[in-house]
Design a protein around this motif. Structure first.
Motif, PDB file in Angstrom:
ATOM      1  N   LEU A   1     -36.270 -34.096 107.353  1.00  0.00           N
ATOM      2  CA  LEU A   1     -36.158 -32.675 107.571  1.00  0.00           C
ATOM      3  C   LEU A   1     -35.471 -32.319 108.648  1.00  0.00           C
ATOM      4  CD1 LEU A   1     -39.691 -31.908 106.610  1.00  0.00           C
ATOM      5  CD2 LEU A   1     -37.568 -32.351 105.168  1.00  0.00           C
ATOM      6  N   ARG A   2     -35.059 -32.972 110.026  1.00  0.00           N
ATOM      7  CA  ARG A   2     -34.478 -32.992 110.714  1.00  0.00           C
ATOM      8  C   ARG A   2     -33.174 -31.598 110.649  1.00  0.00           C
ATOM      9  NH1 ARG A   2     -33.074 -35.458 116.161  1.00  0.00           N
ATOM     10  NH2 ARG A   2     -33.206 -33.986 117.527  1.00  0.00           N
ATOM     11  N   ARG A   3     -32.454 -32.195 110.219  1.00  0.00           N
ATOM     12  CA  ARG A   3     -30.943 -31.600 110.010  1.00  0.00           C
ATOM     13  C   ARG A   3     -31.282 -30.801 109.277  1.00  0.00           C
ATOM     14  NH1 ARG A   3     -27.062 -31.679 112.998  1.00  0.00           N
ATOM     15  NH2 ARG A   3     -24.863 -30.805 111.999  1.00  0.00           N
ATOM     16  N   HIS A   4     -30.901 -29.311 110.048  1.00  0.00           N
ATOM     17  CA  HIS A   4     -30.737 -27.499 109.670  1.00  0.00           C
ATOM     18  C   HIS A   4     -29.276 -27.057 109.050  1.00  0.00           C
ATOM     19  CE1 HIS A   4     -35.024 -28.249 109.980  1.00  0.00           C
ATOM     20  NE2 HIS A   4     -35.347 -26.964 109.740  1.00  0.00           N
ATOM     21  N   VAL A   5     -28.874 -26.185 108.003  1.00  0.00           N
ATOM     22  CA  VAL A   5     -28.114 -24.849 107.966  1.00  0.00           C
ATOM     23  C   VAL A   5     -28.453 -23.766 108.370  1.00  0.00           C
ATOM     24  CG1 VAL A   5     -27.110 -26.467 105.878  1.00  0.00           C
ATOM     25  CG2 VAL A   5     -29.096 -24.958 105.643  1.00  0.00           C
ATOM     26  N   LEU A   6     -27.875 -23.961 109.485  1.00  0.00           N
ATOM     27  CA  LEU A   6     -28.234 -22.231 109.313  1.00  0.00           C
ATOM     28  C   LEU A   6     -27.286 -21.092 108.902  1.00  0.00           C
ATOM     29  CD1 LEU A   6     -28.339 -20.291 111.944  1.00  0.00           C
ATOM     30  CD2 LEU A   6     -26.491 -20.628 112.941  1.00  0.00           C
ATOM     31  N   TYR A   7     -27.360 -20.113 108.571  1.00  0.00           N
ATOM     32  CA  TYR A   7     -27.396 -18.586 108.335  1.00  0.00           C
ATOM     33  C   TYR A   7     -27.286 -17.979 108.268  1.00  0.00           C
ATOM     34  CZ  TYR A   7     -26.797 -21.476 103.270  1.00  0.00           C
ATOM     35  OH  TYR A   7     -26.242 -22.513 102.231  1.00  0.00           O
ATOM     36  N   ARG A   8     -26.267 -16.336 108.395  1.00  0.00           N
ATOM     37  CA  ARG A   8     -27.111 -15.510 109.200  1.00  0.00           C
ATOM     38  C   ARG A   8     -25.933 -13.464 108.286  1.00  0.00           C
ATOM     39  NH1 ARG A   8     -25.291 -16.450 114.863  1.00  0.00           N
ATOM     40  NH2 ARG A   8     -25.226 -18.497 115.069  1.00  0.00           N
ATOM     41  N   ILE A   9     -26.748 -13.194 108.278  1.00  0.00           N
ATOM     42  CA  ILE A   9     -26.197 -11.692 107.817  1.00  0.00           C
ATOM     43  C   ILE A   9     -25.815 -10.848 109.165  1.00  0.00           C
ATOM     44  CG2 ILE A   9     -28.008 -11.157 107.014  1.00  0.00           C
ATOM     45  CD1 ILE A   9     -26.738  -9.988 104.724  1.00  0.00           C
ATOM     46  N   THR A  10     -24.833  -9.817 108.731  1.00  0.00           N
ATOM     47  CA  THR A  10     -24.717  -8.920 109.742  1.00  0.00           C
ATOM     48  C   THR A  10     -25.348  -7.514 109.217  1.00  0.00           C
ATOM     49  OG1 THR A  10     -22.144  -8.358 109.064  1.00  0.00           O
ATOM     50  CG2 THR A  10     -22.958 -10.420 110.881  1.00  0.00           C
ATOM     51  N   ALA A  11     -25.550  -6.268 110.340  1.00  0.00           N
ATOM     52  CA  ALA A  11     -25.698  -5.635 109.457  1.00  0.00           C
ATOM     53  C   ALA A  11     -24.504  -4.343 108.464  1.00  0.00           C
ATOM     54  CB  ALA A  11     -26.403  -4.571 110.189  1.00  0.00           C
ATOM     55  N   GLU A  12     -23.061  -4.538 109.315  1.00  0.00           N
ATOM     56  CA  GLU A  12     -22.478  -4.091 108.594  1.00  0.00           C
ATOM     57  C   GLU A  12     -22.139  -5.245 107.204  1.00  0.00           C
ATOM     58  OE1 GLU A  12     -17.745  -4.836 108.921  1.00  0.00           O
ATOM     59  OE2 GLU A  12     -18.968  -4.992 111.200  1.00  0.00           O
ATOM     60  N   ASP A  13     -22.270  -6.533 106.770  1.00  0.00           N
ATOM     61  CA  ASP A  13     -22.195  -7.355 105.670  1.00  0.00           C
ATOM     62  C   ASP A  13     -23.288  -6.821 104.854  1.00  0.00           C
ATOM     63  OD1 ASP A  13     -20.289  -9.043 105.989  1.00  0.00           O
ATOM     64  OD2 ASP A  13     -21.464 -10.234 106.731  1.00  0.00           O
ATOM     65  N   TRP A  14     -24.701  -6.351 105.150  1.00  0.00           N
ATOM     66  CA  TRP A  14     -25.946  -6.214 104.355  1.00  0.00           C
ATOM     67  C   TRP A  14     -25.649  -4.842 103.679  1.00  0.00           C
ATOM     68  CZ3 TRP A  14     -30.672  -7.274 102.480  1.00  0.00           C
ATOM     69  CH2 TRP A  14     -31.482  -6.778 102.062  1.00  0.00           C
ATOM     70  N   ARG A  15     -25.053  -3.648 105.342  1.00  0.00           N
ATOM     71  CA  ARG A  15     -24.434  -2.126 104.622  1.00  0.00           C
ATOM     72  C   ARG A  15     -23.988  -2.125 103.528  1.00  0.00           C
ATOM     73  NH1 ARG A  15     -25.958  -1.100 109.859  1.00  0.00           N
ATOM     74  NH2 ARG A  15     -28.638  -0.336 110.379  1.00  0.00           N
ATOM     75  N   ARG A  16     -22.975  -3.078 103.561  1.00  0.00           N
ATOM     76  CA  ARG A  16     -21.613  -3.359 102.178  1.00  0.00           C
ATOM     77  C   ARG A  16     -22.587  -3.108 100.800  1.00  0.00           C
ATOM     78  NH1 ARG A  16     -18.538  -7.230 104.545  1.00  0.00           N
ATOM     79  NH2 ARG A  16     -17.980  -6.180 106.614  1.00  0.00           N
ATOM     80  N   GLU A  17     -23.825  -4.172 100.618  1.00  0.00           N
ATOM     81  CA  GLU A  17     -24.488  -4.630  99.756  1.00  0.00           C
ATOM     82  C   GLU A  17     -25.451  -3.719  99.567  1.00  0.00           C
ATOM     83  OE1 GLU A  17     -23.030  -6.404  97.792  1.00  0.00           O
ATOM     84  OE2 GLU A  17     -21.448  -6.647  98.611  1.00  0.00           O
ATOM     85  N   HIS A  18     -25.683  -3.170 100.216  1.00  0.00           N
ATOM     86  CA  HIS A  18     -27.772  -1.983  99.950  1.00  0.00           C
ATOM     87  C   HIS A  18     -27.501  -1.184 100.474  1.00  0.00           C
ATOM     88  CE1 HIS A  18     -28.536  -6.153  99.965  1.00  0.00           C
ATOM     89  NE2 HIS A  18     -29.043  -5.951  98.565  1.00  0.00           N
ATOM     90  N   ARG A  19     -28.059  -0.033 100.186  1.00  0.00           N
ATOM     91  CA  ARG A  19     -28.374   1.660 101.031  1.00  0.00           C
ATOM     92  C   ARG A  19     -29.626   0.952 101.598  1.00  0.00           C
ATOM     93  NH1 ARG A  19     -30.146   4.387  95.614  1.00  0.00           N
ATOM     94  NH2 ARG A  19     -31.339   4.865  97.060  1.00  0.00           N
ATOM     95  N   PRO A  20     -29.737   2.084 103.111  1.00  0.00           N
ATOM     96  CA  PRO A  20     -30.252   2.115 103.859  1.00  0.00           C
ATOM     97  C   PRO A  20     -31.595   2.337 103.129  1.00  0.00           C
ATOM     98  CG  PRO A  20     -28.253   3.377 104.575  1.00  0.00           C
ATOM     99  CD  PRO A  20     -28.254   2.719 103.437  1.00  0.00           C
ATOM    100  N   SER A  21     -32.666   1.722 103.822  1.00  0.00           N
ATOM    101  CA  SER A  21     -34.429   2.183 103.143  1.00  0.00           C
ATOM    102  C   SER A  21     -34.583   3.259 104.058  1.00  0.00           C
ATOM    103  CB  SER A  21     -34.971   0.940 103.090  1.00  0.00           C
ATOM    104  OG  SER A  21     -34.872   0.595 105.172  1.00  0.00           O
ATOM    105  N   PRO A  22     -35.392   4.319 103.331  1.00  0.00           N
ATOM    106  CA  PRO A  22     -35.565   5.550 103.843  1.00  0.00           C
ATOM    107  C   PRO A  22     -36.849   5.306 104.871  1.00  0.00           C
ATOM    108  CG  PRO A  22     -37.094   4.991 101.919  1.00  0.00           C
ATOM    109  CD  PRO A  22     -35.903   4.034 101.607  1.00  0.00           C
ATOM    110  N   GLY A  23     -37.186   5.696 105.622  1.00  0.00           N
ATOM    111  CA  GLY A  23     -37.934   5.104 107.117  1.00  0.00           C
ATOM    112  C   GLY A  23     -37.974   6.377 108.481  1.00  0.00           C
ATOM    113  N   PRO A  24     -38.781   6.357 109.073  1.00  0.00           N
ATOM    114  CA  PRO A  24     -39.284   6.364 110.571  1.00  0.00           C
ATOM    115  C   PRO A  24     -37.336   5.948 111.259  1.00  0.00           C
ATOM    116  CG  PRO A  24     -40.707   4.955 110.635  1.00  0.00           C
ATOM    117  CD  PRO A  24     -40.040   5.072 109.023  1.00  0.00           C
TER     118      PRO A  24
END
Length: 180
Positions: free
Chosen positions: A152-175
């Motif tokens: 299990l030693r070798r790991h893959v790394l994934y990333r997501i930016t806020a910009e990429d997230w917002r391209r696909e999702h609407r902001p959630s309501p909240g404070p």
């Protein structure tokens, strides 16, 4: 959580930990949960318990975490999940991680979130892809807490930016947003 042998409290990983070095004992599960509770109390976010809405069954956790080991991509906030085997394949990890990423970007105002897993854990890699995360092959790494040669030693790394997230999702309501 006063008793590590309480039969009514499930271990976080009640069966074989297929993609982790070992299955947590009940006492280790309590300690892990307590650390998660402490993080939520201290900073307002962390690893949240997951349960099946229809039954109330506890099935694991998902949430945000700051890894403490040494790696070139750190410091960062990680999104992570761990579900009991019987909860695999039902979409729970993707659903919960989607909510956690919404919280990370829309409420905490993070610029990026990472996730990583052992290369053999293709189910978690598939969740990362469904979340819209991108594999950063240059960031793949040998996990420093596992010995050389461990499966299990070798790991893959994934990333997501806020910009990429917002391209696909609407902001959630909240404070209003807060910075961690």
């Amino acid at each position: 959580m006063s008793s590590s042998d309480d039969p009514d409290t499930p271990a976080l990983v009640p069966r074989r930990a297929a993609h982790f070095p070992a299955t947590l004992s009940r006492a280790e599960s309590y300690a892990f949960a307590a650390a998660g509770d402490d993080a939520i109390t201290r900073q307002g976010w962390g690893r949240w318990a997951l349960e099946v809405v229809a039954t109330g069954e506890f099935i694991g956790f998902t949430g945000l975490h700051r890894p403490t080991f040494e790696a070139p991509f750190l410091p960062a906030v990680e999104i992570a999940w761990r579900l009991a085997r019987q909860a695999w394949g039902h979409g729970y990890a993707t659903e919960a991680a989607t909510a956690a990423l919404g919280f990370a970007f829309d409420r905490l105002g993070l610029d990026e979130v990472v996730s990583f897993t052992a290369t053999v854990n293709t189910r978690s890699s598939a969740v990362m892809k469904r979340l819209g995360m991108t594999h950063d092959a240059a960031g793949d790494f040998d996990h420093p807490v596992l010995p050389p040669g461990h499966r299990l030693r070798r790991h893959v790394l994934y990333r997501i930016t806020a910009e990429d997230w917002r391209r696909e999702h609407r902001p959630s309501p909240g404070p209003p947003r807060e910075r961690p």
